[in-house]
Design a protein around this motif. Structure first.
Motif, PDB file in Angstrom:
ATOM      1  N   LEU A  90       0.827  -1.211   0.000  1.00 25.43           N
ATOM      2  CA  LEU A  90       0.000   0.000   0.000  1.00 25.43           C
ATOM      3  C   LEU A  90       0.862   1.262   0.000  1.00 25.43           C
ATOM      4  O   LEU A  90       0.545   2.244  -0.686  1.00 25.43           O
ATOM      5  CB  LEU A  90      -0.931  -0.010   1.208  1.00 25.43           C
ATOM      6  CG  LEU A  90      -2.032  -1.078   1.205  1.00 25.43           C
ATOM      7  CD1 LEU A  90      -2.796  -1.074   2.521  1.00 25.43           C
ATOM      8  CD2 LEU A  90      -2.990  -0.863   0.041  1.00 25.43           C
ATOM      9  N   THR A  91       1.963   1.220   0.755  1.00 22.32           N
ATOM     10  CA  THR A  91       2.871   2.370   0.797  1.00 22.32           C
ATOM     11  C   THR A  91       3.519   2.594  -0.557  1.00 22.32           C
ATOM     12  O   THR A  91       3.567   3.723  -1.066  1.00 22.32           O
ATOM     13  CB  THR A  91       3.962   2.156   1.866  1.00 22.32           C
ATOM     14  OG1 THR A  91       3.354   1.961   3.142  1.00 22.32           O
ATOM     15  CG2 THR A  91       4.899   3.363   1.938  1.00 22.32           C
ATOM     16  N   SER A 144       1.160   7.890   3.529  1.00 26.25           N
ATOM     17  CA  SER A 144       1.270   7.866   2.070  1.00 26.25           C
ATOM     18  C   SER A 144      -0.097   7.928   1.393  1.00 26.25           C
ATOM     19  O   SER A 144      -0.278   8.635   0.392  1.00 26.25           O
ATOM     20  CB  SER A 144       2.023   6.613   1.614  1.00 26.25           C
ATOM     21  OG  SER A 144       3.324   6.587   2.160  1.00 26.25           O
ATOM     22  N   VAL A 145      -1.081   7.199   1.940  1.00 28.05           N
ATOM     23  CA  VAL A 145      -2.428   7.177   1.350  1.00 28.05           C
ATOM     24  C   VAL A 145      -3.103   8.541   1.493  1.00 28.05           C
ATOM     25  O   VAL A 145      -3.731   9.046   0.551  1.00 28.05           O
ATOM     26  CB  VAL A 145      -3.276   6.073   1.993  1.00 28.05           C
ATOM     27  CG1 VAL A 145      -4.737   6.175   1.556  1.00 28.05           C
ATOM     28  CG2 VAL A 145      -2.716   4.697   1.628  1.00 28.05           C
ATOM     29  N   TRP A 154       3.547   0.523 -11.818  1.00 28.15           N
ATOM     30  CA  TRP A 154       2.495   0.449 -10.811  1.00 28.15           C
ATOM     31  C   TRP A 154       2.356  -0.977 -10.283  1.00 28.15           C
ATOM     32  O   TRP A 154       2.269  -1.203  -9.083  1.00 28.15           O
ATOM     33  CB  TRP A 154       1.176   0.934 -11.408  1.00 28.15           C
ATOM     34  CG  TRP A 154       0.064   1.042 -10.408  1.00 28.15           C
ATOM     35  CD1 TRP A 154      -0.178   2.093  -9.565  1.00 28.15           C
ATOM     36  CD2 TRP A 154      -0.930   0.054 -10.128  1.00 28.15           C
ATOM     37  NE1 TRP A 154      -1.282   1.822  -8.784  1.00 28.15           N
ATOM     38  CE2 TRP A 154      -1.772   0.577  -9.106  1.00 28.15           C
ATOM     39  CE3 TRP A 154      -1.213  -1.215 -10.639  1.00 28.15           C
ATOM     40  CZ2 TRP A 154      -2.852  -0.113  -8.599  1.00 28.15           C
ATOM     41  CZ3 TRP A 154      -2.291  -1.908 -10.123  1.00 28.15           C
ATOM     42  CH2 TRP A 154      -3.100  -1.359  -9.117  1.00 28.15           C
ATOM     43  N   ALA A 185       0.914   3.797  -3.114  1.00 28.45           N
ATOM     44  CA  ALA A 185       0.515   5.181  -2.844  1.00 28.45           C
ATOM     45  C   ALA A 185       1.599   6.165  -3.261  1.00 28.45           C
ATOM     46  O   ALA A 185       1.324   7.189  -3.902  1.00 28.45           O
ATOM     47  CB  ALA A 185       0.181   5.350  -1.364  1.00 28.45           C
ATOM     48  N   GLN A 186       2.866   5.855  -2.913  1.00 30.76           N
ATOM     49  CA  GLN A 186       3.953   6.782  -3.245  1.00 30.76           C
ATOM     50  C   GLN A 186       4.231   6.795  -4.747  1.00 30.76           C
ATOM     51  O   GLN A 186       4.479   7.860  -5.319  1.00 30.76           O
ATOM     52  CB  GLN A 186       5.209   6.424  -2.454  1.00 30.76           C
ATOM     53  CG  GLN A 186       5.048   6.671  -0.969  1.00 30.76           C
ATOM     54  CD  GLN A 186       6.347   6.562  -0.183  1.00 30.76           C
ATOM     55  OE1 GLN A 186       7.418   6.342  -0.743  1.00 30.76           O
ATOM     56  NE2 GLN A 186       6.260   6.718   1.125  1.00 30.76           N
ATOM     57  N   LEU A 230      -1.524  10.940  -0.921  1.00 25.93           N
ATOM     58  CA  LEU A 230      -1.943  10.655  -2.295  1.00 25.93           C
ATOM     59  C   LEU A 230      -3.303  11.285  -2.594  1.00 25.93           C
ATOM     60  O   LEU A 230      -3.503  11.896  -3.655  1.00 25.93           O
ATOM     61  CB  LEU A 230      -2.012   9.145  -2.523  1.00 25.93           C
ATOM     62  CG  LEU A 230      -2.570   8.703  -3.881  1.00 25.93           C
ATOM     63  CD1 LEU A 230      -1.712   9.222  -5.027  1.00 25.93           C
ATOM     64  CD2 LEU A 230      -2.691   7.183  -3.937  1.00 25.93           C
ATOM     65  N   SER A 267       3.542  17.275  -2.224  1.00 27.34           N
ATOM     66  CA  SER A 267       3.129  15.940  -1.797  1.00 27.34           C
ATOM     67  C   SER A 267       4.308  15.125  -1.267  1.00 27.34           C
ATOM     68  O   SER A 267       4.208  14.476  -0.216  1.00 27.34           O
ATOM     69  CB  SER A 267       2.451  15.205  -2.963  1.00 27.34           C
ATOM     70  OG  SER A 267       1.273  15.880  -3.355  1.00 27.34           O
ATOM     71  N   THR A 308       2.150   3.777   5.907  1.00 26.89           N
ATOM     72  CA  THR A 308       1.135   3.527   4.881  1.00 26.89           C
ATOM     73  C   THR A 308       0.031   4.576   4.938  1.00 26.89           C
ATOM     74  O   THR A 308      -0.379   5.129   3.914  1.00 26.89           O
ATOM     75  CB  THR A 308       0.522   2.127   5.071  1.00 26.89           C
ATOM     76  OG1 THR A 308       1.558   1.150   5.028  1.00 26.89           O
ATOM     77  CG2 THR A 308      -0.505   1.832   3.991  1.00 26.89           C
ATOM     78  N   SER A 352       2.019   6.231  -6.970  1.00 28.00           N
ATOM     79  CA  SER A 352       0.840   6.826  -7.598  1.00 28.00           C
ATOM     80  C   SER A 352       0.892   8.347  -7.604  1.00 28.00           C
ATOM     81  O   SER A 352       0.114   8.985  -8.332  1.00 28.00           O
ATOM     82  CB  SER A 352      -0.434   6.345  -6.897  1.00 28.00           C
ATOM     83  OG  SER A 352      -0.602   4.954  -7.095  1.00 28.00           O
TER      84      SER A 352
END
Length: 487
Positions: A38-39, A182-183, A296, A42-43, A186, A214, A179, A45
């Motif tokens: 997830l981290t 980062s989310v 991705w 997110a990063q 994002l 960001s 995480t 992305s």
């Protein structure tokens, strides 16, 4: 001859124990991999979102940002991530050996090295336009790309701090706060791009500002988490000990950087080689879209990379070589299953995913034609990050770097150039050659993995921790030999 009842029972019990061990190892892996995935997603992305917004400004803007992300930032990102991988080896093995107090010192040493590296890399951003021209990229692309590269210099220094902090947190398997940070960032990044790029129409300037804000929010949030008392043993404040043993730390950092950069730059060169074709704008857009989608999915497999790196380094640091080997088998199997799933998804959606990035029919059509090549790349990349995670956890950076040079740069690139230019197969020929190099590298790493002497690796982990310490470290007799009495 029929097997005896007691033998059947012994086999059943043995299979049950393997099943129980596999389940326990899978749970341990997911405790690290899930937040790491997830981290990473997110990063990554953050750049993915930037490309999606910029792609609707026009072909030239999309190509400019894609070249900066895949060539300039790809070069720098890989170098910084590689430098951080040295910290991953040492922190993971220190946690396994119970030497938690060394982690803060290791992170500070990594800060010194990565910030210094960022200063030396700054001219690459300043002269990005000239560099791209020297690489024979189209002037229509290189000029706006050069302006955009200067605007995103703040992100370079954010990378320099981001990866050491990540490896420090990751080694201790406390990733969920990272995480969440980062989310949240994002989501804020999407809003920033909508305001600056779409509503206020600031174009590339707006995209750069959104990215800078960001990334620094991510770094600030993680740094606050580290220094706020959540790591009382590992972080005890800044120390002059960070300036000791820097030479040996730099040596491992450089080996880690070379190993990882040779991997990431391989696909950067793919963008450059496509840019040397005739009328490259549409081809560069198509290949950039594929690489963004490939990266991705790579972020997901990098979660397995993080998990196996932590598991292997922890177990070797604790002197449990059999446990380290078992972890490798479990994670490789899971990663391959995910790779097959992603490959099938790309093949099924090859006519649809290009529309996320561009509304131009020519770009959509050319990108769709590359769907099968993208699918094959994703399948290989479901295995490679895991093998690299094992290499980092065990400290094999030097040997993997040599393998990458041979497979990628002595074989894959020349083969791709031969197919793409001499046989006039264009993008498909260049990509086919590079896939051949990736396949060769994967096979060699798998062979080395199964031939490894894990007891010797555990002993070497103990020696490595003592050599990187700035003061003598107490160890039990078993840990000093690199072996667990129960293993």
């Amino acid at each position: 001859m029929e097997p005896q009842p007691f033998e059947i029972e012994r086999q059943r019990v043995g299979a049950q124990k393997i099943g129980e061990r596999s389940w326990k190892e899978t749970k341990k892996m997911w405790e690290i991999a899930a937040p790491a995935i997830l981290t990473a997603v997110a990063q990554f992305s953050i750049g993915f979102v930037t490309v999606a917004f910029v792609g609707h400004l026009g072909e030239v803007e999309l190509a400019a940002v894609s070249v900066v992300q895949n060539v300039i930032e790809g070069f720098v990102y890989g170098l910084m991530l590689g430098m951080g991988s040295a910290l991953e080896t040492l922190c993971g093995q220190a946690v396994g050996a119970g030497q938690i107090d060394r982690l803060g010192i290791y992170m500070q040493r990594s800060f010194i090295i990565t910030i210094t590296t960022a200063v030396f890399l700054t001219p690459i951003y300043i002269y990005a336009s000239s560099i791209l021209n020297l690489l024979h990229q189209s002037t229509n692309i290189s000029e706006p790309a050069g302006k955009y590269a200067i605007l995103v210099i703040p992100q370079l220094f954010a990378y320099a701090l981001n990866f050491p902090i990540q490896k420090f947190i990751q080694a201790q398997s406390k990733i969920w706060v990272m995480t969440i940070i980062s989310v949240v960032v994002l989501a804020f990044h999407v809003l920033l791009n909508w305001v600056l790029v779409t509503k206020l129409r600031h174009g590339l300037l707006g995209a750069a500002i959104a990215g800078n804000i960001s990334w620094w929010l991510v770094v600030s949030g993680q740094l606050i988490y580290v220094v706020s008392g959540y790591f009382p043993e590992a972080w005890t404040g800044f120390s002059l000990s960070a300036f000791k043993s820097l030479a040996s730390f730099v040596k491992l950092s450089l080996a880690s950087a070379v190993m990882l950069c040779l991997e990431l730059w391989y696909y950067t060169v793919l963008i450059l080689m496509v840019g040397w074709l005739k009328n490259p704008e549409i081809a560069v857009d198509a290949i950039s879209i594929c690489m963004n989608l490939q990266l991705w999915t790579l972020m997901i497999t990098l979660g397995f990379n993080a998990a196996i790196s932590v598991r292997v380094s922890n177990e070797l640091g604790a002197g449990r070589p059999k446990a380290a080997k078992f972890s490798v088998v479990v994670v490789v199997v899971i990663s391959i299953l995910f790779g097959i799933m992603f490959t099938a998804a790309v093949v099924a959606a090859k006519g649809y995913f290009p529309k996320l990035f561009s509304g131009k029919p020519e770009v959509i059509r050319e990108t769709s034609k590359l769907g099968y090549f993208l699918a094959a790349t994703i399948l290989l990349n479901s295995i490679q990050p895991v093998l690299h995670g094992v290499a980092v956890g065990a400290g094999w950076q030097y040997s993997v770097a040599l393998i990458n040079i041979g497979c990628y740069y002595a074989f894959g690139l020349p083969f791709g150039a031969l197919l793409g230019y001499h046989f006039e197969l264009g993008v498909r020929g260049i990509w086919s050659g590079m896939l051949a190099g990736s396949l060769l590298q994967t096979l060699i790493l798998m062979l080395n993995l199964f031939r490894a002497n894990w007891h010797a690796e555990a002993m070497q982990a103990g020696e490595r921790l003592r050599s990187y310490a700035s003061s003598p470290l107490p160890q039990s007799e078993a840990a000093a030999r690199g072996l667990n009495p129960e293993d």
